[in-house]
Every structure is written in C-alpha cells, then in structure tokens.
Design an enzyme around this catalytic site. Structure first.
Site, short mmCIF file in Angstrom:
data_model
loop_
_atom_site.label_atom_id
_atom_site.label_comp_id
_atom_site.label_asym_id
_atom_site.label_seq_id
_atom_site.Cartn_x
_atom_site.Cartn_y
_atom_site.Cartn_z
N CYS A 223 -5.90 1.52 14.33
CA CYS A 223 -5.11 0.36 14.81
C CYS A 223 -5.12 0.28 16.34
O CYS A 223 -5.84 -0.53 16.93
CB CYS A 223 -3.67 0.44 14.29
SG CYS A 223 -3.54 0.40 12.49
N ARG A 224 -4.32 1.12 17.00
CA ARG A 224 -4.11 0.93 18.44
C ARG A 224 -5.29 1.35 19.31
O ARG A 224 -5.70 0.61 20.21
CB ARG A 224 -2.85 1.69 18.88
CG ARG A 224 -1.59 1.11 18.27
CD ARG A 224 -0.43 2.06 18.40
NE ARG A 224 -0.61 3.24 17.55
CZ ARG A 224 0.17 4.28 17.53
NH1 ARG A 224 1.22 4.31 18.34
NH2 ARG A 224 -0.07 5.29 16.72
N SER A 225 -5.84 2.56 19.07
CA SER A 225 -6.89 3.02 20.00
C SER A 225 -8.19 2.23 19.87
O SER A 225 -8.83 1.95 20.89
CB SER A 225 -7.11 4.53 19.93
OG SER A 225 -7.53 4.94 18.66
N ASN B 237 -6.60 6.27 14.63
CA ASN B 237 -7.82 5.69 15.19
C ASN B 237 -8.32 4.48 14.38
O ASN B 237 -9.52 4.24 14.32
CB ASN B 237 -8.93 6.75 15.33
CG ASN B 237 -10.12 6.33 16.19
OD1 ASN B 237 -11.23 6.79 15.97
ND2 ASN B 237 -9.93 5.47 17.16
N ASP C 170 3.40 1.37 17.09
CA ASP C 170 2.51 1.54 15.94
C ASP C 170 2.66 0.36 14.98
O ASP C 170 3.73 0.15 14.42
CB ASP C 170 2.90 2.85 15.23
CG ASP C 170 1.99 3.17 14.06
OD1 ASP C 170 1.16 2.31 13.69
OD2 ASP C 170 2.13 4.27 13.51
N CYS D 178 -4.92 7.48 19.48
CA CYS D 178 -3.69 7.20 18.72
C CYS D 178 -3.63 8.18 17.55
O CYS D 178 -4.31 9.22 17.57
CB CYS D 178 -3.61 5.74 18.28
SG CYS D 178 -4.95 5.20 17.20
P1 4NP Z 1 -2.92 4.04 14.63
O1 4NP Z 1 -2.01 3.56 13.41
O2 4NP Z 1 -2.46 5.44 14.99
O3 4NP Z 1 -2.61 3.05 15.70
O4 4NP Z 1 -4.36 4.00 14.15
C1 4NP Z 1 -1.83 4.31 12.25
C2 4NP Z 1 -2.83 4.35 11.31
C3 4NP Z 1 -2.66 5.09 10.14
C4 4NP Z 1 -1.47 5.76 9.94
C5 4NP Z 1 -0.46 5.72 10.89
C6 4NP Z 1 -0.64 4.99 12.06
N1 4NP Z 1 -1.29 6.48 8.72
O5 4NP Z 1 -0.20 7.04 8.54
O6 4NP Z 1 -2.22 6.56 7.91
#
Ligand code: 4NP
Length: 171
Positions: free
Chosen positions: A22-24, A20, A135, A17
């Site tokens: 939240c989703r992955s 790294n 997201d 993602c």
């Molecule tokens: P992820 O979610 O890609 O599912 O881990 C996010 C985590 C952090 C951010 C964006 C999405 N950020 O902008 O810091």
C-alpha cells in the site's frame, strides 16, 4: 528502480512500510514520477520494501494501483521484505509510520545505520517530525487517495531536502 545502480554519486532511497503493498509502493511511484517530471531520475535509485513477510512477491494492492493509475503512474513493483544489507546499500531509509521506524531501528547494527532511518512524512511541508502516513489497508478507496496525496507532497519535500543539502538547484 531508476538511475544507474553502479554509479557512486547517486542517492539510494528505500521506502518502507509493513506489507509493501500500500504505502511504500505508492511512495516509490510518486517519488519516481516526481523525479521524471523534474529531470532528476539519473541522480537517484529508488526501491520499496516491507518489514513483514506477509505479501512477498505480490503486486501492490489493487486499490494502490488504481489510485496511482488515475495519476498516470503504473506500479509494477513486487513486494519484498527489508533485509539487513539494505542498511549498507541505501542512503535514505524512509519509514511510513512510527511502528515501521521502530522495527527498522531494532534491526540496525550501529548508529550509522540508525541515522539513515527517517519518518518519510516529516518531509511534507507543514508536518511535524513524528507525522505518519496512515495505513489504508483496512480502509476505503478514499484512504488510498489520501495516502497518494500525502506521499506526493512528502516526495516534493524530500526531494527539496536532498537537493538543497547537496547544493543542487531545483526548478
Ligand atoms: P502497507 O499496508 O504496510 O502500507 O503495505 C498493509 C498491508 C498489509 C497489511 C497491513 C498493512 N496486512 O496486515 O496484511
């Protein structure tokens, strides 16, 4: 990580993602949990990473961990960034959304590498080939719970896909 990394006939799977956190890691946790429950852990090696550098070294977001813990899954992964050599090592590179897919595609050096990249959610039953894992970062706990549900269902579809493609019987 599960499996035996030095074994040649295991499937190496990398969930990707943006951050790294939240989703992955949620997908990694759900897929590892499914493998354990179904008795297929030794057939796979699993990891996750992000396309960005934003959260390198951090544990998953507390909301991701809380949601996973409620399902009996303990997430201990620390965020890392995707690196080009991952293309060589992994068999399946599973992007959470189209933006991740595009960023990975831009890093691929050839068609063989590009073919390893898939949108993870296309494996969820009833979803189309362009479906994304939304997201949840700027959302609420409910969004994290929805992500958990999505990645759990997509994990089942992905496991079925790999096993059936390779003639392994799935209970
Ligand atoms: P992820 O979610 O890609 O599912 O881990 C996010 C985590 C952090 C951010 C964006 C999405 N950020 O902008 O810091």
């Amino acid at each position: 990580m599960v499996g035996t990394p030095d074994s040649s006939n295991i499937y190496k799977v990398l969930f990707v993602c943006l951050g790294n956190i939240c989703r992955s890691p949620a997908a990694e946790g759900a897929f590892v949990d499914l493998l354990e429950k179904k008795g297929f852990s030794s057939l796979f090696e699993v990891d996750s990473c992000g396309t960005s550098r934003y959260h390198i070294g951090e544990l998953a977001d507390p909301r991701t961990r809380q949601t996973a813990r409620k399902k009996g899954i303990e997430l201990t992964h620390k965020a890392r960034q995707f690196k080009r050599s991952d293309f060589e090592y992994y068999d399946f590179i599973l992007a959470m959304d189209r933006s991740n897919h595009k960023d990975l595609g831009a890093l691929a050096s050839n068609e063989e590498e590009r073919k390893k990249i898939h949108l993870f959610r296309k494996f969820q039953k009833g979803q189309g080939k362009d479906s994304e894992v939304p997201d949840p970062y700027y959302g609420t706990l409910k969004d994290f719970e929805e992500v958990h549900q999505i990645v759990s269902e997509a994990s089942e579809g992905f496991l079925d896909y790999v096993l059936s493609k390779n003639g392994v019987k799935n209970a």
